[in-house]
Design a protein around this motif. Structure first.
Motif, PDB file in Angstrom:
ATOM      1  N   ASN A 116       0.849  -1.187   0.000  1.00  0.00           N
ATOM      2  CA  ASN A 116       0.000   0.000   0.000  1.00  0.00           C
ATOM      3  C   ASN A 116       0.885   1.239   0.000  1.00  0.00           C
ATOM      4  OD1 ASN A 116      -2.682  -1.212   0.216  1.00  0.00           O
ATOM      5  ND2 ASN A 116      -2.098  -1.783   2.301  1.00  0.00           N
ATOM      6  N   ALA A 117       0.994   1.885  -1.168  1.00  0.00           N
ATOM      7  CA  ALA A 117       1.822   3.091  -1.228  1.00  0.00           C
ATOM      8  C   ALA A 117       1.208   4.211  -0.400  1.00  0.00           C
ATOM      9  CB  ALA A 117       2.000   3.536  -2.679  1.00  0.00           C
ATOM     10  N   GLY A 118      -0.104   4.370  -0.491  1.00  0.00           N
ATOM     11  CA  GLY A 118      -0.798   5.343   0.332  1.00  0.00           C
ATOM     12  C   GLY A 118      -0.862   4.857   1.769  1.00  0.00           C
ATOM     13  N   GLY A 119      -0.282   5.610   2.683  1.00  0.00           N
ATOM     14  CA  GLY A 119      -0.232   5.186   4.072  1.00  0.00           C
ATOM     15  C   GLY A 119       0.978   4.349   4.403  1.00  0.00           C
ATOM     16  N   SER A 120       1.732   3.940   3.382  1.00  0.00           N
ATOM     17  CA  SER A 120       2.999   3.224   3.564  1.00  0.00           C
ATOM     18  C   SER A 120       2.850   2.003   4.477  1.00  0.00           C
ATOM     19  CB  SER A 120       4.058   4.168   4.132  1.00  0.00           C
ATOM     20  OG  SER A 120       4.286   5.252   3.264  1.00  0.00           O
TER      21      SER A 120
ATOM     22  N   SER B 243       3.772  -1.334   9.067  1.00  0.00           N
ATOM     23  CA  SER B 243       4.096  -0.046   8.466  1.00  0.00           C
ATOM     24  C   SER B 243       5.475  -0.083   7.815  1.00  0.00           C
ATOM     25  CB  SER B 243       4.064   1.060   9.523  1.00  0.00           C
ATOM     26  OG  SER B 243       2.769   1.202  10.072  1.00  0.00           O
ATOM     27  N   THR B 244       5.636   0.755   6.801  1.00  0.00           N
ATOM     28  CA  THR B 244       6.933   0.939   6.155  1.00  0.00           C
ATOM     29  C   THR B 244       7.309   2.413   6.238  1.00  0.00           C
ATOM     30  OG1 THR B 244       5.924   1.253   3.969  1.00  0.00           O
ATOM     31  CG2 THR B 244       6.581  -0.985   4.574  1.00  0.00           C
ATOM     32  N   THR B 245       8.603   2.694   6.215  1.00  0.00           N
ATOM     33  CA  THR B 245       9.067   4.083   6.321  1.00  0.00           C
ATOM     34  C   THR B 245       8.754   4.872   5.059  1.00  0.00           C
ATOM     35  OG1 THR B 245      10.864   3.345   7.744  1.00  0.00           O
ATOM     36  CG2 THR B 245      11.067   5.538   6.791  1.00  0.00           C
ATOM     37  N   TYR B 246       8.792   4.174   3.917  1.00  0.00           N
ATOM     38  CA  TYR B 246       8.574   4.835   2.633  1.00  0.00           C
ATOM     39  C   TYR B 246       7.362   4.222   1.926  1.00  0.00           C
ATOM     40  CZ  TYR B 246      13.360   6.012   3.862  1.00  0.00           C
ATOM     41  OH  TYR B 246      14.469   6.428   4.545  1.00  0.00           O
ATOM     42  N   GLU B 247       7.073   4.694   0.724  1.00  0.00           N
ATOM     43  CA  GLU B 247       5.901   4.244  -0.029  1.00  0.00           C
ATOM     44  C   GLU B 247       6.275   3.014  -0.865  1.00  0.00           C
ATOM     45  OE1 GLU B 247       4.642   7.567  -2.331  1.00  0.00           O
ATOM     46  OE2 GLU B 247       4.292   8.851  -0.583  1.00  0.00           O
ATOM     47  N   PRO B 248       5.836   1.828  -0.470  1.00  0.00           N
ATOM     48  CA  PRO B 248       6.254   0.613  -1.175  1.00  0.00           C
ATOM     49  C   PRO B 248       5.657   0.520  -2.576  1.00  0.00           C
ATOM     50  CG  PRO B 248       4.564   0.091   0.431  1.00  0.00           C
ATOM     51  CD  PRO B 248       4.917   1.531   0.646  1.00  0.00           C
ATOM     52  N   SER B 249       6.490   0.096  -3.520  1.00  0.00           N
ATOM     53  CA  SER B 249       6.035  -0.022  -4.910  1.00  0.00           C
ATOM     54  C   SER B 249       5.892  -1.463  -5.351  1.00  0.00           C
ATOM     55  CB  SER B 249       7.014   0.691  -5.843  1.00  0.00           C
ATOM     56  OG  SER B 249       8.322   0.144  -5.715  1.00  0.00           O
TER      57      SER B 249
ATOM     58  N   ALA C  52      10.618  -2.874  -2.568  1.00  0.00           N
ATOM     59  CA  ALA C  52      11.215  -1.647  -3.096  1.00  0.00           C
ATOM     60  C   ALA C  52      10.218  -0.511  -2.913  1.00  0.00           C
ATOM     61  CB  ALA C  52      11.564  -1.802  -4.577  1.00  0.00           C
ATOM     62  N   TYR C  53      10.714   0.719  -3.036  1.00  0.00           N
ATOM     63  CA  TYR C  53       9.896   1.902  -2.752  1.00  0.00           C
ATOM     64  C   TYR C  53       9.942   2.886  -3.923  1.00  0.00           C
ATOM     65  CZ  TYR C  53      10.372  -0.123   1.857  1.00  0.00           C
ATOM     66  OH  TYR C  53      10.359  -1.002   2.907  1.00  0.00           O
ATOM     67  N   ARG C  54       8.818   3.553  -4.133  1.00  0.00           N
ATOM     68  CA  ARG C  54       8.744   4.488  -5.250  1.00  0.00           C
ATOM     69  C   ARG C  54       9.281   5.865  -4.898  1.00  0.00           C
ATOM     70  NH1 ARG C  54       2.201   5.532  -5.973  1.00  0.00           N
ATOM     71  NH2 ARG C  54       1.900   6.900  -4.169  1.00  0.00           N
ATOM     72  N   ASN C  55       9.550   6.124  -3.632  1.00  0.00           N
ATOM     73  CA  ASN C  55      10.067   7.443  -3.220  1.00  0.00           C
ATOM     74  C   ASN C  55      11.371   7.352  -2.439  1.00  0.00           C
ATOM     75  OD1 ASN C  55       8.866   6.297  -0.957  1.00  0.00           O
ATOM     76  ND2 ASN C  55       8.168   8.267  -0.133  1.00  0.00           N
ATOM     77  N   ASN C  56      12.065   6.186  -2.522  1.00  0.00           N
ATOM     78  CA  ASN C  56      13.341   6.045  -1.843  1.00  0.00           C
ATOM     79  C   ASN C  56      14.095   4.874  -2.458  1.00  0.00           C
ATOM     80  OD1 ASN C  56      15.242   5.091   0.566  1.00  0.00           O
ATOM     81  ND2 ASN C  56      14.615   7.202   0.991  1.00  0.00           N
TER      82      ASN C  56
ATOM     83  N   GLY D  44      -5.361  -0.283   3.159  1.00  0.00           N
ATOM     84  CA  GLY D  44      -4.524   0.904   2.958  1.00  0.00           C
ATOM     85  C   GLY D  44      -5.066   1.680   1.770  1.00  0.00           C
ATOM     86  N   ALA D  45      -4.195   2.497   1.187  1.00  0.00           N
ATOM     87  CA  ALA D  45      -4.592   3.288   0.021  1.00  0.00           C
ATOM     88  C   ALA D  45      -3.551   3.118  -1.078  1.00  0.00           C
ATOM     89  CB  ALA D  45      -4.692   4.765   0.404  1.00  0.00           C
ATOM     90  N   THR D  46      -4.013   3.240  -2.317  1.00  0.00           N
ATOM     91  CA  THR D  46      -3.171   3.159  -3.504  1.00  0.00           C
ATOM     92  C   THR D  46      -2.264   1.931  -3.485  1.00  0.00           C
ATOM     93  OG1 THR D  46      -3.051   5.586  -3.303  1.00  0.00           O
ATOM     94  CG2 THR D  46      -1.812   4.572  -5.100  1.00  0.00           C
ATOM     95  N   PRO D  47      -2.853   0.730  -3.426  1.00  0.00           N
ATOM     96  CA  PRO D  47      -2.026  -0.475  -3.504  1.00  0.00           C
ATOM     97  C   PRO D  47      -1.339  -0.565  -4.856  1.00  0.00           C
ATOM     98  CG  PRO D  47      -4.342  -1.047  -3.722  1.00  0.00           C
ATOM     99  CD  PRO D  47      -4.299   0.412  -3.344  1.00  0.00           C
ATOM    100  N   THR D  48      -0.145  -1.170  -4.864  1.00  0.00           N
ATOM    101  CA  THR D  48       0.678  -1.149  -6.077  1.00  0.00           C
ATOM    102  C   THR D  48       1.128  -2.517  -6.558  1.00  0.00           C
ATOM    103  OG1 THR D  48       2.586  -0.737  -4.639  1.00  0.00           O
ATOM    104  CG2 THR D  48       1.573   1.190  -5.675  1.00  0.00           C
ATOM    105  N   SER D  49       1.180  -3.515  -5.680  1.00  0.00           N
ATOM    106  CA  SER D  49       1.666  -4.834  -6.109  1.00  0.00           C
ATOM    107  C   SER D  49       1.151  -5.914  -5.180  1.00  0.00           C
ATOM    108  CB  SER D  49       3.202  -4.853  -6.128  1.00  0.00           C
ATOM    109  OG  SER D  49       3.729  -4.880  -4.816  1.00  0.00           O
ATOM    110  N   ILE D  50       1.330  -7.172  -5.624  1.00  0.00           N
ATOM    111  CA  ILE D  50       0.892  -8.321  -4.824  1.00  0.00           C
ATOM    112  C   ILE D  50       1.840  -9.482  -5.090  1.00  0.00           C
ATOM    113  CG2 ILE D  50      -0.740  -9.082  -6.608  1.00  0.00           C
ATOM    114  CD1 ILE D  50      -2.527 -10.130  -4.294  1.00  0.00           C
ATOM    115  N   ALA D  51       2.085 -10.289  -4.059  1.00  0.00           N
ATOM    116  CA  ALA D  51       2.859 -11.519  -4.180  1.00  0.00           C
ATOM    117  C   ALA D  51       2.150 -12.602  -3.400  1.00  0.00           C
ATOM    118  CB  ALA D  51       4.278 -11.332  -3.649  1.00  0.00           C
ATOM    119  N   VAL D  52       2.091 -13.808  -3.961  1.00  0.00           N
ATOM    120  CA  VAL D  52       1.398 -14.932  -3.321  1.00  0.00           C
ATOM    121  C   VAL D  52       2.335 -16.131  -3.331  1.00  0.00           C
ATOM    122  CG1 VAL D  52      -0.605 -16.452  -3.360  1.00  0.00           C
ATOM    123  CG2 VAL D  52      -0.834 -14.094  -4.153  1.00  0.00           C
ATOM    124  N   ARG D  53       2.513 -16.784  -2.181  1.00  0.00           N
ATOM    125  CA  ARG D  53       3.282 -18.034  -2.125  1.00  0.00           C
ATOM    126  C   ARG D  53       2.994 -18.765  -0.806  1.00  0.00           C
ATOM    127  NH1 ARG D  53       6.653 -20.151  -5.349  1.00  0.00           N
ATOM    128  NH2 ARG D  53       7.010 -18.237  -6.484  1.00  0.00           N
TER     129      ARG D  53
END
Length: 442
Positions: A118-122, A145-151, A165-169, A433-442
């Motif tokens: 969730n990039a929005g709200g990190s 929570s993450t410090t930055y906006e995860p991509s 990884a993060y879109r703003n760091n 969260g807000a503005t989700p950007t990716s998903i991983a399933v395993r």
């Protein structure tokens, strides 16, 4: 509703070195001590698990709590050859050398889990995957929570580590995956810039980050702690604004989609995992379409599929014996396609279309004359949520999950016979969260 098929795998035993008098003879005539190799199994609840030790394989019954390869000699290295139906297993204390019986190897199994960035709200949202229903359910700890906006987030093959990884760091974060699926922070490394894509080598010992702002790919080694460490050559050049990276399952080649100059960077992967540009470093894809933003490789490492967002197409490229790409064909997707996922069984491909709020669905040809070609299913697409931007298929090829960025949900589907998607009983689940950007399933 079609339920997940049960796998029935016959036991396969490989005869090891003959034993006699507590030892076996090597080619030089030296007596090598033999011993029994085994250990414990925790959490296994389904069939299909196959363990390996060198050339020997062992099929493990559902609900087994221990295993034994019988007599072996010299060094050992126990691995998961085939994952059980609906579960992911990993091995710890699995390698070494002994002259006495070994019973300390541990195999730990759990149900599938899913993670959404969730990039929005990190934050990172964490879900379990229903073993019979495929439905996502928030874990007891639903988010961290993450410090930055995860991509983006990726998981290694045995599901023990996750990388974000993060879109703003430029930071890359490493996490351990607990037995319940909850992520635990391990450490960090730095790429050359913020980015939108990570790629793992098939054995999980290398990690590559597409540096969107630096026209390069950072490369890392991953040791026993799971934390990435920059290679001696920390990065290699790419095209402009690299937005996707993938390593072939055979570990020989890597490809990067460069969104702003309509090219693909082509690399060989060295024995240490370091990337080297191929003789033809760049494949110009503008003759097919524009805006390459996502890539996927088939399980046999023969074909590369490229999502062309600006043209509404998916390009199909053949991977040559030296790794160089050549044009094969293309198929139409929806408006502004953004992501692609292939079913692990190699039968189907699915593309998230951000501009038309849909998922395109294709069969993958297995015929010799058209092998690897995509063909739209009779129902070419199904409805998704608002602005779908990411997609994943469950490891058993039973379910598809699509992240919808604008309404912060995940659409949930079952893969029916023939590959068509059918919405699950709960068509969507909130990401929390807000503005989700990716998903991983395993």
């Amino acid at each position: 509703m079609i339920t997940r098929r049960s796998l029935s795998i016959a036991c396969a035993f490989v005869i090891l070195a003959a034993c006699g008098g507590g030892g076996s003879s090597s080619d030089s005539g030296t007596t090598v001590a033999s011993y029994t190799l085994g250990g414990t199994i925790t959490g296994l609840s389904s069939s299909g698990l196959v363990l390996g030790n060198g050339s020997a394989t062992l099929s493990v019954a559902s609900s087994a709590s221990s295993f034994s390869f019988g007599s072996t000699s010299g060094s050992y290295s126990v691995t998961v050859v085939t994952q059980p139906d609906g579960q992911t297993c990993s091995v710890s204390d699995g390698s070494g050398s002994s002259t006495t019986d070994v019973s300390s190897v541990k195999v730990i199994c759990r149900g599938y889990v899913a993670y959404v960035t969730n990039a929005g709200g990190s934050s990172l949202a964490m879900f379990s995957v229903g073993s019979d229903s495929g439905l996502l359910t928030a874990l007891s700890t639903p988010r961290i929570s993450t410090t930055y906006e995860p991509s983006t987030i990726v998981l290694n093959t045995d599901g023990t580590y996750a990388y974000v990884a993060y879109r703003n760091n430029k930071r890359i974060s490493a996490y351990s995956v607990g037995t319940t699926g909850v992520l635990g922070s391990l450490g960090t490394a730095d790429a050359a810039s913020a980015g939108y894509a990570l790629g793992l080598g098939p054995d999980g010992t290398t990690l590559y980050a597409a540096n969107y702002g630096a026209a390069s790919v950072s490369q890392f080694s991953i040791g026993t702690t799971g934390v990435p460490a920059a290679m001696t050559t920390a990065s290699v050049s790419s095209g402009v604004n690299p937005q996707a990276v993938v390593v072939t399952p055979n570990g020989k080649y890597a490809y990067v989609a460069n969104a702003s100059d309509n090219t693909l960077s082509q690399y060989s992967v060295g024995s240490s995992g370091a990337l080297t540009a191929l003789a033809t470093a760049i494949f110009d894809i503008s003759g097919i379409g524009k805006g390459p933003v996502a890539v996927a490789v088939d399980s046999e490492s023969n074909y590369l599929y490229v999502v062309l967002a600006d043209s509404g197409l998916v390009a199909q490229l053949a991977i040559g014996t030296t790794g160089l790409l050549s044009s094969q064909s293309f198929v139409t997707a929806g408006d502004s396609p953004s992501a692609i996922a292939l079913s692990p069984d190699g039968k189907y491909a699915y593309v998230a279309n951000a501009g038309s709020d849909s998922v395109s669905q294709y069969s993958i040809s297995s015929r010799t004359s058209t092998k690897g070609y995509l063909t739209a299913l009779s129902t070419a697409s199904v409805e998704a949520g608002d602005n779908p931007v990411a997609i994943a298929v469950s490891p058993d090829s039973s379910y598809v999950y699509v992240v919808n960025s604008t309404d912060a949900t995940v659409s949930q589907y079952e893969i029916q016979s023939g590959g068509a998607l059918q919405a699950l009983s709960a068509a969507t689940v909130a990401t929390g969260g807000a503005t989700p950007t990716s998903i991983a399933v395993r």
